[in-house]
Design an enzyme around this catalytic site. Structure first.
Site, PDB file in Angstrom:
ATOM      1  CD  GLN A   1      47.798  42.924  39.910  1.00  0.00           C
ATOM      2  OE1 GLN A   1      46.974  41.792  40.609  1.00  0.00           O
ATOM      3  NE2 GLN A   1      48.060  43.271  40.270  1.00  0.00           N
TER       4      GLN A   1
ATOM      5  CB  CYS B   1      50.755  40.817  40.437  1.00  0.00           C
ATOM      6  SG  CYS B   1      51.099  39.103  39.958  1.00  0.00           S
TER       7      CYS B   1
ATOM      8  CG  ASP C   1      53.039  36.334  38.977  1.00  0.00           C
ATOM      9  OD1 ASP C   1      52.616  36.179  39.902  1.00  0.00           O
ATOM     10  OD2 ASP C   1      52.128  35.848  37.864  1.00  0.00           O
TER      11      ASP C   1
ATOM     12  CG  HIS D   1      45.080  38.737  37.487  1.00  0.00           C
ATOM     13  ND1 HIS D   1      43.815  39.335  38.706  1.00  0.00           N
ATOM     14  CD2 HIS D   1      45.318  38.256  39.300  1.00  0.00           C
ATOM     15  CE1 HIS D   1      43.407  39.463  39.502  1.00  0.00           C
ATOM     16  NE2 HIS D   1      44.996  38.765  40.107  1.00  0.00           N
TER      17      HIS D   1
ATOM     18  NE  ARG E   1      42.733  35.391  42.923  1.00  0.00           N
ATOM     19  CZ  ARG E   1      43.259  35.391  43.467  1.00  0.00           C
ATOM     20  NH1 ARG E   1      44.062  35.491  43.833  1.00  0.00           N
ATOM     21  NH2 ARG E   1      43.796  36.932  42.074  1.00  0.00           N
TER      22      ARG E   1
ATOM     23  NE  ARG F   1      43.574  43.982  41.756  1.00  0.00           N
ATOM     24  CZ  ARG F   1      43.583  42.381  41.516  1.00  0.00           C
ATOM     25  NH1 ARG F   1      45.328  41.591  42.364  1.00  0.00           N
ATOM     26  NH2 ARG F   1      42.419  41.835  41.956  1.00  0.00           N
TER      27      ARG F   1
HETATM   28  N1  NVA Z   1      50.255  34.340  38.228  1.00  0.00           N
HETATM   29  C1  NVA Z   1      50.281  34.438  39.600  1.00  0.00           C
HETATM   30  C2  NVA Z   1      50.039  35.845  40.377  1.00  0.00           C
HETATM   31  C3  NVA Z   1      48.697  35.813  41.397  1.00  0.00           C
HETATM   32  C4  NVA Z   1      48.684  37.160  41.352  1.00  0.00           C
HETATM   33  C5  NVA Z   1      48.897  33.178  40.052  1.00  0.00           C
HETATM   34  O1  NVA Z   1      48.340  32.577  39.252  1.00  0.00           O
HETATM   35  O2  NVA Z   1      49.075  32.582  41.009  1.00  0.00           O
HETATM   36  N1   CP Z   2      47.662  39.959  42.633  1.00  0.00           N
HETATM   37  C1   CP Z   2      46.796  39.260  43.490  1.00  0.00           C
HETATM   38  O1   CP Z   2      45.396  38.863  42.986  1.00  0.00           O
HETATM   39  O2   CP Z   2      46.959  39.028  44.804  1.00  0.00           O
HETATM   40  P1   CP Z   2      45.806  37.943  45.599  1.00  0.00           P
HETATM   41  O3   CP Z   2      46.173  36.622  44.734  1.00  0.00           O
HETATM   42  O4   CP Z   2      45.912  37.761  47.076  1.00  0.00           O
HETATM   43  O5   CP Z   2      44.337  38.402  45.474  1.00  0.00           O
END
Ligand code: NVA
Ligand code: CP
Length: 304
Positions: free
Chosen positions: A133, A262, A222, A130, A103, A290
């Site tokens: 997801q 998500c 989101d 993502h 990540r 997931r």
């Molecule tokens: N758009 C959000 C998704 C988190 C799973 C982020 O990037 O923080």
């Molecule tokens: N939806 C998701 O990726 O959650 P986290 O950021 O908690 O991993």
């Protein structure tokens, strides 16, 4: 040639369908409590440059259930791209582990990691996309609706990594995808251009939420400020408030429309308690999937 899971754009429709088939098989086995050590003895490093709950827990638990082992590397550990060059850490981890999950902030770092790693790399979120997801999301829709094509999916909110991933998915499966964002917060134009050029789906970009939810099978939202955009939180709240998924907006939609997020959700901002806790919400099925989908992705990358 090793294969990575960096973007849905890199996969054919058939390969994505195959991941769903493996997901079903592994999920059924998990529910029946049947051992499925299809990645016995394999190890995975998980690099996190941003925080996480679902991604860490689902990958770590999933790898254990597959008979393998996952190690968590926190944002303080590697310092990818800062303490150490991306291409160096890619080659180092490849000497220890069979697979990498990461990540990261910059999507080009994810691509560089995949280019220099000699083992498969799975994208657990970047600023751009993502893909795990969205695979879990469409799999969840398939479970609830009995199909994962020919549906109207309406995404309301920031044109962010989640929106971009929906657009990439619409280049593979025939959908009616509506992205509804305030002006200046639309999704990536190149991704839109690519997906539309595939002529698989109808993809609309709108700015009026009431129009966008009409006839939708799925209403998705989101956070308004993603990880890394915390300084913009207050300014974005003012701009995005008309895009909140609340009971009033839900009254404009079909009663059978599913509500997805998500997670993590900022309750009271992009979605209200009554909607996320309401009967149309499938957010926890989505979160659960997931793990099942990611196990399938790991199994496919390691076993072919
Ligand atoms: N758009 C959000 C998704 C988190 C799973 C982020 O990037 O923080
Ligand atoms: N939806 C998701 O990726 O959650 P986290 O950021 O908690 O991993």
């Amino acid at each position: 040639m090793k294969k990575d899971f960096i973007s849905i754009a890199d996969y054919s429709r058939n390969e994505l369908e195959e991941i769903f088939d493996i997901t079903k098989e592994l999920k059924d086995k998990t529910k029946r409590g049947e051992e499925h050590h299809v990645c016995k003895g394999k190890t995975m490093s998980m690099i996190f440059a941003k925080p996480s709950a679902r991604t860490r827990i689902s990958f770590e638990t999933g790898m254990y259930q597959l008979g393998g082992y996952a190690l968590y590397l926190s944002p303080n550990d590697i310092g990818i791209g800062k303490r150490e060059a991306v291409k160096d850490i890619a080659q180092v981890i490849s000497r220890y582990n069979d697979i990498i999950m990461a990540r990261l902030f910059a999507h080009n770092h994810m691509e560089e990691l995949a280019r220099y790693a000699t083992v498969p790399v799975i994208n657990g979120l970047t600023d751009y996309n993502h893909p795990c997801q969205i695979m879990a999301d469409i799999y969840t829709v398939k479970e609830h609706k009995g199909r994962h094509t020919d549906l109207k999916i309406t995404y309301i909110g920031d044109g962010n990594n989640i929106a971009n991933s929906w657009i990439n998915l619409a280049a593979k499966f025939p959908l009616h995808l509506v992205i509804c964002s305030p002006s200046g917060y639309e999704p990536d134009p190149k991704t839109l251009e690519y997906a539309r050029s595939q002529k698989v789906s109808t993809i609309e970009v709108l700015s009026d939420p009431a129009a966008a939810v009409k006839g939708a099978d799925v209403i998705y939202t989101d956070v308004w400020a993603s990880m890394g955009q915390e300084a913009e939180t207050e300014a974005r709240k003012k701009i995005f408030m008309p895009y909140q998924i609340n009971s009033e907006l839900m009254r404009q939609a079909d009663k059978k429309a599913l509500v997805m997020h998500c997670l993590p959700a900022h309750r009271g901002d992009e979605i209200t308690d009554e909607v996320i806790d309401g009967p149309q919400s499938i957010v926890f099925d989505e979160a659960e999937n997931r793990m099942h989908v990611q196990k399938a992705i790991i199994a496919k990358l390691l076993n072919g």
